[in-house]
Design a protein around this motif. Structure first.
Motif, PDB file in Angstrom:
ATOM      1  N   ARG A   1       3.393   7.398  -9.618  1.00 15.77           N
ATOM      2  CA  ARG A   1       3.758   8.519  -8.740  1.00 15.77           C
ATOM      3  C   ARG A   1       4.359   8.017  -7.426  1.00 15.77           C
ATOM      4  O   ARG A   1       5.372   8.534  -6.947  1.00 15.77           O
TER       5      ARG A   1
ATOM      6  N   ILE B   1       0.559  10.016 -17.196  1.00 12.21           N
ATOM      7  CA  ILE B   1       1.299   8.742 -17.151  1.00 12.21           C
ATOM      8  C   ILE B   1       2.469   8.778 -18.125  1.00 12.21           C
ATOM      9  O   ILE B   1       3.604   8.407 -17.790  1.00 12.21           O
TER      10      ILE B   1
ATOM     11  N   MET C   1      -6.799  10.751 -10.852  1.00  9.62           N
ATOM     12  CA  MET C   1      -5.374  10.709 -10.553  1.00  9.62           C
ATOM     13  C   MET C   1      -5.012  11.416  -9.239  1.00  9.62           C
ATOM     14  O   MET C   1      -3.933  11.207  -8.694  1.00  9.62           O
TER      15      MET C   1
ATOM     16  N   SER D   1      -6.548   4.398 -15.656  1.00 10.83           N
ATOM     17  CA  SER D   1      -5.515   5.422 -15.852  1.00 10.83           C
ATOM     18  C   SER D   1      -5.233   6.177 -14.558  1.00 10.83           C
ATOM     19  O   SER D   1      -4.073   6.444 -14.224  1.00 10.83           O
TER      20      SER D   1
ATOM     21  N   TYR E   1      -1.672   6.017 -12.596  1.00  7.48           N
ATOM     22  CA  TYR E   1      -0.890   7.214 -12.248  1.00  7.48           C
ATOM     23  C   TYR E   1      -0.455   7.154 -10.784  1.00  7.48           C
ATOM     24  O   TYR E   1       0.685   7.489 -10.463  1.00  7.48           O
TER      25      TYR E   1
ATOM     26  N   GLU F   1      -5.148  12.105 -17.517  1.00  8.17           N
ATOM     27  CA  GLU F   1      -4.468  11.060 -16.751  1.00  8.17           C
ATOM     28  C   GLU F   1      -3.505  10.265 -17.627  1.00  8.17           C
ATOM     29  O   GLU F   1      -2.383   9.945 -17.212  1.00  8.17           O
TER      30      GLU F   1
END
Length: 586
Positions: free
Chosen positions: A193, A224, A144, A185, A189, A220
């Motif tokens: 973001r 999320i 992430m 994942s 993210y 992660e």
């Protein structure tokens, strides 16, 4: 089922950010199903829904099943609601929908099959070959924070001006739209973001989110959920038990769940009554739970709360290979004494290792196509038709059309360029329905799948790509010194994690979330980094290995047996006090 406890009623009334910390057997799946039904019965929004997520298909299917059993006639779980795994939720509503934003040239992302995958790249170094980086590129993933990891560790190779070759290669894959499931994942993210409007859209689409087995989420995945939650959800419920987090190999991090329990922005509610096991089992298993250390055992409250058989510690002297059948016979005798019928739904024998010790053959499959055809056959006969079809289609596409790495958008769209997809679908189903039975020896299965593919190729205009023949692709290794009889082992056993004949024989992971009248956990090792007598008696309660043992020991209603080597020179009774355990020897 039973009258709801005050704790369960509190959960059904709760709204906002809520943690439900539930002990084994506390009816958490039932109360989650009641919560979902409670929402559905009064839901009046046509394009907003409730998302009920879990870590595994088994868990999400059980929630859906129990909800349907509670439903009055006329109620359905369909659009706009979603019941499924957290991975499928992230795939469907984030990555596959918005992943094109990660690429310089917008295109639909492809979730790559790890071992059927490579893209030509001329910048590999000698050390990349020595360290087997090229052959194991699926072990590399973006996290992430934009860091490239190999398994769980940051890549430490010294880069030149453009970074190490693996970094350049993974960047190229991402630009081409190829993503492994392990990095979905992390990349999702990034999307949330960098594009907050996506998180707002998901929160608006699913204003209520319920996550079961929340202790198994990764950092992660939890990040999320936090971004979605902070973007406008009305209520989010995280349901789980930190002592049952056993998926570290899939980046599960129970600390995320535990941190939420002490977060002032979240309300923590408990479920402390065990409706599955007897009080004697609750008393014995308390010693193996990190969150119960120094606390009272769970209170038994089900039909078997007062069952009078103490758990049994069965100590054996011989090598496990020599006495495993004796342990099973002894366990079945205990079951008969307790009038527990010998059926797969009643009795389970679980181990930490694979249930078939002689099927771990290095280099067994000589092509990835043959392995995936074998997996498809196992799913066809023993698993799900949908997964069998997907596997068979991928292997067939890679075999006779082109490599999966060269897909433009999807298999369906690529096929449509040369033939109607329905005609292709007929070919796949033709292969699928002719797959040889997986109960026959693997050598015989290989001979028969060759005939199937030769027959199908003769019926169509396709041929195997790259000038290969069926014999080039459909083959296994010729010999193995450690298991010389491996060709005579049924194909099924190479994929099987659970066998249900007279009783259930399974890995511990295979029985998570299930209930039996009697369970025997077999500890097979005296030393090593696995379950051993020393570890069970003195090991760290907060280690995943201890949680794995705890999951196994909390499955039974009436009878729990732990069979382990008798190490006379050490104190083996610390967590097996005679007040809580009966001792037997074999």
């Amino acid at each position: 089922m039973y009258e709801l406890t005050n704790e369960q009623k509190d959960f059904l009334k709760a709204e906002g950010n809520v943690i439900l910390c539930a002990c084994p057997g506390s009816g958490k799946t039932y109360v989650v199903a009641k919560k979902l039904l409670q929402y559905i019965q009064r839901w009046n929004r046509s394009h907003q829904g409730i998302a009920v997520l879990s870590f595994t298909n088994v868990a999400s299917n059980e929630i859906e099943k129990q909800t349907k059993e509670l439903m009055p006639d006329g109620f359905k779980i369909d659009y706009p609601h979603f019941v499924g795994t957290i991975d499928s939720f992230i795939n469907k509503y984030i990555l596959l929908r918005f992943g094109y934003l990660l690429m310089p040239t917008p295109r639909r992302p492809t979730i790559a099959i790890k071992d059927l995958f490579s893209v030509p790249f001329r910048f590999w170094r000698n050390e990349c070959h020595r360290n087997r980086c090229i052959d194991n590129i699926h072990e590399f993933r973006w996290d992430m924070n934009g860091t490239l990891l190999r398994n769980k560790e940051p890549v430490k190779c010294i880069g030149r001006s453009y970074g190490p070759p693996c970094y350049q290669y993974k960047k190229m894959l991402l630009q081409k739209g190829f993503i492994f499931q392990s990095e979905v994942s992390g990349l999702s993210y990034w999307l949330l973001r960098d594009h907050p409007e996506i998180a707002k859209a998901v929160a608006a689409r699913f204003p209520i989110i319920i996550l079961d087995e929340a202790q198994d989420t990764s950092i992660e995945q939890m990040a999320i959920l936090d971004l979605i939650n902070n973007s406008g959800t009305e209520s989010m419920f995280l349901v789980g038990d930190p002592d049952q987090s056993i998926y570290e190999w899939r980046n599960a991090t129970p600390e995320c769940f535990i941190e939420k329990m002490s977060n002032r922005d979240w309300t923590t509610l408990p479920l402390t009554k065990n409706f599955r096991s007897s009080q004697l089992i609750c008393n014995a298993t308390q010693a193996f739970a990190y969150t119960l250390e120094g606390k009272s055992p769970s209170k038994a409250g089900g039909l078997y709360a007062s069952y009078s058989q103490k758990p049994i510690l069965l100590l054996y002297e011989e090598n496990i290979t020599d006495c495993k059948s004796k342990l099973i016979d002894k366990f079945l005798a205990f079951c008969e004494k307790n009038k527990i019928s010998n059926e797969p739904c009643n009795i389970a024998i679980v181990t930490r290792s694979k249930i078939h010790d002689d099927t771990d053959i290095s280099g067994l499959w000589k092509s990835k196509e043959v392995e995936i055809f074998a997996q498809a056959a196992y799913e066809w006969f023993e698993g799900t038709i949908k997964k069998a079809y997907e596997l068979c289609e991928r292997a067939l596409f890679n075999l006779i059309v082109k490599e999966l790495r060269d897909i433009n958008v999807s298999i369906e769209s690529d096929i449509e360029e040369s033939m109607p997809y329905e005609s292709w679908r007929y070919i796949v189903i033709n292969v699928l329905t002719k797959l040889p039975n997986v109960n026959q020896p693997i050598e015989m299965w290989i001979a028969q799948i060759k005939n199937v593919l030769e027959s199908v190729l003769a019926e169509t205009d396709f041929s195997i790509t790259g000038g290969r023949t069926v014999n080039d692709v459909i083959k296994i290794k010729s010999r193995d010194q450690s298991v010389p009889h491996f060709k005579n082992i049924p194909l099924r056993k190479y994929f099987e994690v659970k066998n249900q004949s007279h009783y259930t024989l399974s890995s511990i992971h295979g029985v998570k979330g299930e209930t039996y009248n009697a369970v025997m956990l077999i500890v097979e090792s005296r030393t090593g980094q696995t379950l051993t007598p020393t570890f069970l008696n003195a090991g760290d309660l907060n280690r995943e290995l201890m949680r794995i043992a705890y999951v196994a020991m909390t499955r039974p209603r009436k009878l729990l047996v732990v069979a382990m080597p008798n190490i006379k020179s050490r104190k083996v009774h610390k967590r097996f006090p005679p007040d809580n355990w009966d001792y037997e020897n074999i």
